[in-house]
Write a protein that holds these residues in place. Sequence first.
Motif, PDB file in Angstrom:
ATOM      1  N   ASP A   1       1.371   6.151  -7.973  1.00 27.65           N
ATOM      2  CA  ASP A   1       2.283   4.685  -8.171  1.00 27.65           C
ATOM      3  C   ASP A   1       2.923   4.903  -9.568  1.00 27.65           C
ATOM      4  O   ASP A   1       2.271   3.909 -10.283  1.00 27.65           O
ATOM      5  CB  ASP A   1       1.517   3.557  -7.317  1.00 27.65           C
ATOM      6  CG  ASP A   1       2.163   2.428  -8.540  1.00 27.65           C
ATOM      7  OD1 ASP A   1       3.434   2.326  -7.733  1.00 27.65           O
ATOM      8  OD2 ASP A   1       1.731   1.405  -9.470  1.00 27.65           O
TER       9      ASP A   1
ATOM     10  N   ARG B   1       1.180   7.471  -0.229  1.00 25.29           N
ATOM     11  CA  ARG B   1       0.937   9.043   0.438  1.00 25.29           C
ATOM     12  C   ARG B   1       1.489   9.611   0.655  1.00 25.29           C
ATOM     13  O   ARG B   1       2.435  10.143   0.055  1.00 25.29           O
ATOM     14  CB  ARG B   1       0.786   8.636   2.433  1.00 25.29           C
ATOM     15  CG  ARG B   1       0.163   7.436   2.751  1.00 25.29           C
ATOM     16  CD  ARG B   1       0.506   7.588   3.827  1.00 25.29           C
ATOM     17  NE  ARG B   1      -0.649   6.057   4.609  1.00 25.29           N
ATOM     18  CZ  ARG B   1       0.132   5.777   5.988  1.00 25.29           C
ATOM     19  NH1 ARG B   1       0.901   6.632   6.716  1.00 25.29           N
ATOM     20  NH2 ARG B   1      -0.555   5.125   6.883  1.00 25.29           N
TER      21      ARG B   1
ATOM     22  N   GLN C   1       3.260   0.954  -5.704  1.00 25.67           N
ATOM     23  CA  GLN C   1       3.002   0.961  -4.565  1.00 25.67           C
ATOM     24  C   GLN C   1       1.312   1.379  -4.695  1.00 25.67           C
ATOM     25  O   GLN C   1       0.486   2.488  -5.278  1.00 25.67           O
ATOM     26  CB  GLN C   1       3.430   2.958  -3.950  1.00 25.67           C
ATOM     27  CG  GLN C   1       4.605   2.355  -2.837  1.00 25.67           C
ATOM     28  CD  GLN C   1       4.280   3.784  -2.053  1.00 25.67           C
ATOM     29  OE1 GLN C   1       4.338   4.134  -1.177  1.00 25.67           O
ATOM     30  NE2 GLN C   1       4.114   4.762  -2.646  1.00 25.67           N
TER      31      GLN C   1
ATOM     32  N   ALA D   1      -1.435   2.553  -2.337  1.00 22.24           N
ATOM     33  CA  ALA D   1      -2.588   4.021  -1.614  1.00 22.24           C
ATOM     34  C   ALA D   1      -1.234   4.515  -1.154  1.00 22.24           C
ATOM     35  O   ALA D   1      -0.968   4.572  -0.162  1.00 22.24           O
ATOM     36  CB  ALA D   1      -3.037   2.744  -0.444  1.00 22.24           C
TER      37      ALA D   1
ATOM     38  N   GLY E   1       0.773  -0.793   0.394  1.00 23.18           N
ATOM     39  CA  GLY E   1      -0.036  -0.506   0.163  1.00 23.18           C
ATOM     40  C   GLY E   1       0.891   0.699   0.125  1.00 23.18           C
ATOM     41  O   GLY E   1       1.232   2.021  -1.177  1.00 23.18           O
ATOM     42  N   SER E   2       1.784   1.647   0.878  1.00 23.87           N
ATOM     43  CA  SER E   2       2.183   2.260   1.015  1.00 23.87           C
ATOM     44  C   SER E   2       3.402   2.218   2.158  1.00 23.87           C
ATOM     45  O   SER E   2       3.064   1.529   2.947  1.00 23.87           O
ATOM     46  CB  SER E   2       1.875   3.509   1.998  1.00 23.87           C
ATOM     47  OG  SER E   2       2.645   4.342   2.656  1.00 23.87           O
TER      48      SER E   2
ATOM     49  N   GLU F   1      -2.855  11.818  -2.464  1.00 21.98           N
ATOM     50  CA  GLU F   1      -2.040  10.183  -2.865  1.00 21.98           C
ATOM     51  C   GLU F   1      -0.821  10.840  -3.755  1.00 21.98           C
ATOM     52  O   GLU F   1      -0.234  11.977  -4.070  1.00 21.98           O
ATOM     53  CB  GLU F   1      -3.010   9.869  -4.141  1.00 21.98           C
ATOM     54  CG  GLU F   1      -4.632   9.598  -3.298  1.00 21.98           C
ATOM     55  CD  GLU F   1      -5.282   8.863  -4.550  1.00 21.98           C
ATOM     56  OE1 GLU F   1      -4.885   8.477  -5.929  1.00 21.98           O
ATOM     57  OE2 GLU F   1      -6.004   8.318  -4.141  1.00 21.98           O
TER      58      GLU F   1
END
Length: 236
Positions: free
Chosen positions: A49, A40, A36, A38, A9-10, A46
Amino acid sequence: MIEHIAETGSTNADLAKRLQSAALVREGDWLVADRQMAGRGRQGREWFDGSGNFMGSTVVHPAPADPPISSLALAAGLALFEVCQPLCPDNASLILKWPNDLLLNDAKLSGVLLEGSAGAVIVGIGVNLAKAPDLPDRATAAFSDYGPAPDRDHFAESLRSQFSIELERWRTYGLEPLLRRWMVVGHPVGTALSVHDSSADVQTGTFDGLADDGSLLLRLADGSTRAIHAGDVLLD
Ligand SMILES: O=C(O)CCCC[C@@H]1SC[C@@H]2NC(=O)N[C@@H]21
């Protein structure tokens, strides 16, 4: 050590999880992701990616004698600048925008997100090596706009090494040399800019240098100067 992960995700969220579960996350180690889902960004945004881009996080464990933690943002920006400058094409200019965005020919090349977790600070860095996102509100750039994208793993190793150097300098010599270097590679005094805070307030003025703690000095139209400790800076 650099730990690679194919998809997450992150990387900031991953390190936060490890810190909260009391796992040992050593200073100097990095977690770097290929993808990635999600990512941040600052101020709740956001982070794109982009496959082939650098997306990685590390941890700083603050010590009592350290300079103010907020000034780590400047140290991270300087580390990025020193690694990216030699990769820049001759016909492009690279500057730091307060506190730590790199602008390649005035377009955003990289970003840094600092987040506190379990008494540590997570430093997450994203750099557009191979692809820049299309954003409605700001110009973006990637190294690949100018030539072949730098090798991601080589870039990661250079950044790991340079970040350790900047961290050590920050700890050993304090802020003064760091602020001096920042003033050489950052936007010049007199640059017109606006500062946007999280409550959508906007202050406009010109850059008047850095305060001793690394905050931005904004000269307002009435000639007074205000210290800005946080916010999103846009250059006019
Ligand atoms: O908005 C910014 O300018 C900061 C962006 C920071 C992005 C990096 S990518 C690696 C790390 N993991 C995240 O989720 N964010 C940071």
